[in-house]
Design a protein around this motif. Structure first.
Motif, mmCIF file in Angstrom:
data_model
loop_
_atom_site.group_PDB
_atom_site.id
_atom_site.type_symbol
_atom_site.label_atom_id
_atom_site.label_comp_id
_atom_site.label_asym_id
_atom_site.label_seq_id
_atom_site.Cartn_x
_atom_site.Cartn_y
_atom_site.Cartn_z
ATOM 1 N N ALA A 9 0.823 -1.210 0.000
ATOM 2 C CA ALA A 9 0.000 0.000 0.000
ATOM 3 C C ALA A 9 0.859 1.262 0.000
ATOM 4 O O ALA A 9 0.530 2.244 -0.674
ATOM 5 N N LEU A 10 1.945 1.241 0.748
ATOM 6 C CA LEU A 10 2.827 2.415 0.787
ATOM 7 C C LEU A 10 3.407 2.715 -0.592
ATOM 8 O O LEU A 10 3.418 3.865 -1.044
ATOM 9 N N ALA A 42 2.202 1.686 -3.496
ATOM 10 C CA ALA A 42 1.111 2.032 -4.403
ATOM 11 C C ALA A 42 0.682 3.481 -4.213
ATOM 12 O O ALA A 42 0.417 4.196 -5.186
ATOM 13 N N ALA A 43 0.631 3.925 -2.944
ATOM 14 C CA ALA A 43 0.246 5.311 -2.674
ATOM 15 C C ALA A 43 1.260 6.281 -3.287
ATOM 16 O O ALA A 43 0.885 7.324 -3.851
ATOM 17 N N ALA A 44 2.525 5.941 -3.182
ATOM 18 C CA ALA A 44 3.563 6.789 -3.779
ATOM 19 C C ALA A 44 3.439 6.815 -5.297
ATOM 20 O O ALA A 44 3.552 7.875 -5.931
ATOM 21 N N GLY A 58 0.794 6.446 -6.973
ATOM 22 C CA GLY A 58 -0.395 7.193 -7.330
ATOM 23 C C GLY A 58 -0.111 8.671 -7.554
ATOM 24 O O GLY A 58 -0.907 9.370 -8.191
ATOM 25 N N GLY A 78 0.185 7.664 -11.984
ATOM 26 C CA GLY A 78 -0.865 8.479 -11.389
ATOM 27 C C GLY A 78 -1.971 8.790 -12.389
ATOM 28 O O GLY A 78 -1.715 9.281 -13.481
ATOM 29 N N THR A 99 -3.957 -2.601 -4.643
ATOM 30 C CA THR A 99 -3.621 -1.305 -4.046
ATOM 31 C C THR A 99 -3.135 -0.332 -5.119
ATOM 32 O O THR A 99 -3.441 0.864 -5.060
ATOM 33 N N PHE A 151 -5.000 3.272 -5.707
ATOM 34 C CA PHE A 151 -4.322 4.557 -5.594
ATOM 35 C C PHE A 151 -4.047 5.221 -6.945
ATOM 36 O O PHE A 151 -3.840 6.436 -6.998
ATOM 37 N N CYS A 152 -4.020 4.437 -8.031
ATOM 38 C CA CYS A 152 -3.591 4.992 -9.320
ATOM 39 C C CYS A 152 -4.705 5.184 -10.329
ATOM 40 O O CYS A 152 -4.619 6.080 -11.173
#
Length: 261
Positions: free
Chosen positions: A118-119, A121-123, A125, A131, A208, A212-213
Motif C-alpha cells: 500500500a505504501l 502504491a500510494a507513492a 499514485g 498516477g 492497491t 491509488f492509481c
C-alpha cells in the motif's frame, strides 16, 4: 546445505526475529510488500508499453517480468507471507515450531506485506507514470479479472499459485549463487503469472495500485470484493504452498537418509 538444514535455519531465524525484535520483523515484511509491488508495477508498465505495439503481448511480458519482485525478496532477505507458509508448515511438521506460533508469524507477515504494498502504491499514485491511469490499464484489468472469479475457482487457483511459487523458493535453496537463483526464480514465477493463478501478496500489489492509481476506479472494484478475494486466496495459498509443498517435503525428508534432499 540439505533442505532439512536450510528449513531449520530459516524457521529458527524467522521465529527468533519475530519474538526478539518485532519491529525488525515488521520492517522486513513491509519491505517484501514494497519489493513485490515494485516488480508488479514495473512488469505492468513494460507490458503496457509492448501492448501498444503488439496487441496481446502485454500480459506475456507482465508474466515474464513479474518474478523480479520475488527475486529481490529472496536476494535482499525480506519476509514474504507466501514463502513463509512453506517454511512454517515444514517447521511445524518437523516440530521446529508450534502450529500456533507458525500461524501467528504468517498473520504478522501478511499484514505488513500489505502495508508495504500500500505504501508503494500510494507513492506511485502521485507519480507521472502511473498516477491517474484509466480503468483499461493492465493493472486495473488484471485486478478486475481476479475480482470476477468465483470462490471455488479462486481457492483452487490460489492453491496452484503458491505451489508454483514455493517450487521457486525450494529451488532457490539449492541454487549456489545469485545468477543461479535468478534463473530458478524468474522463469518458475512466470508460470503462475502466465497461467493467471492467484497469489495473495501479488493481489495486494495489483489492487492497491489500482486503488491509488486508477481514475476513476473500475466498476465493481469494491472493498467487499477485494477483501473476499484476499481472504479466499490466503487460505488457498496456505494449502498449496504450506501443506502441498512444505508439508510434503517435510514428509519426504523424514525418510531414509539416501533419499533426503
Amino acid at each position: 546445505m540439505s533442505l532439512n538444514d536450510a528449513s531449520a535455519a530459516a524457521v529458527k531465524k524467522k521465529v527468533a526475529l519475530l519474538d526478539e525484535s518485532f519491529g525488525r520483523f515488521a520492517v522486513r515484511s513491509t519491505l517484501a510488500g514494497v519489493y513485490l509491488a515494485i516488480g508488479t508495477a514495473f512488469a505492468a508498465v513494460m507490458g503496457m508499453g509492448v501492448e501498444k505495439h503488439v496487441e496481446g503481448m502485454g500480459s506475456l511480458v507482465f508474466a515474464c517480468l513479474f518474478g523480479l519482485g520475488l527475486f529481490a525478496i529472496v536476494l535482499l532477505g525480506a519476509e514474504l507471507a507466501t514463502g513463509n507458509m512453506m517454511y512454517m508448515v515444514y517447521g511445524a511438521v518437523t516440530k521446529q515450531v508450534g502450529w500456533g506460533k507458525g500461524l501467528w508469524l504468517l498473520v504478522v507477515t501478511t499484514l505488513f506485506n500489505l502495508v508495504g504494498a500500500a505504501l508503494f502504491a500510494a507513492a506511485m499514485g502521485m507519480s507521472a507514470k502511473l498516477g491517474g491511469i484509466d480503468p483499461n490499464h493492465l493493472i486495473a484489468t488484471l485486478s478486475m479479472g481476479k475480482l470476477d472469479k468465483g470462490p471455488g475457482g479462486l481457492l483452487v487457483e490460489a492453491m496452484l499459485a503458491n505451489f508454483v511459487v514455493n517450487m521457486a523458493i525450494v529451488g532457490a535453496v539449492f541454487a549456489k549463487d545469485v545468477v543461479c537463483k535468478f534463473f530458478v526464480i524468474v522463469p518458475i514465477i512466470a508460470c503462475f503469472v502466465g497461467l493467471g493463478l492467484e497469489h495473495v501478496i501479488a493481489n495486494f500489489c495489483l489492487m492497491t495500485l489500482t486503488f491509488f492509481c486508477a481514475s476513476p476506479l473500475p466498476e465493481g472494484f469494491t472493498l467487499g470484493a477485494v477483501l473476499a478475494n484476499w481472504s479466499i486466496v490466503w487460505v488457498g495459498n496456505l494449502i498449496g504452498g504450506g501443506f502441498l509443498i512444505g508439508g510434503v517435503y517435510a514428509w519426504l525428508n523424514s525418510g531414509p537418509e539416501a533419499y533426503r534432499d
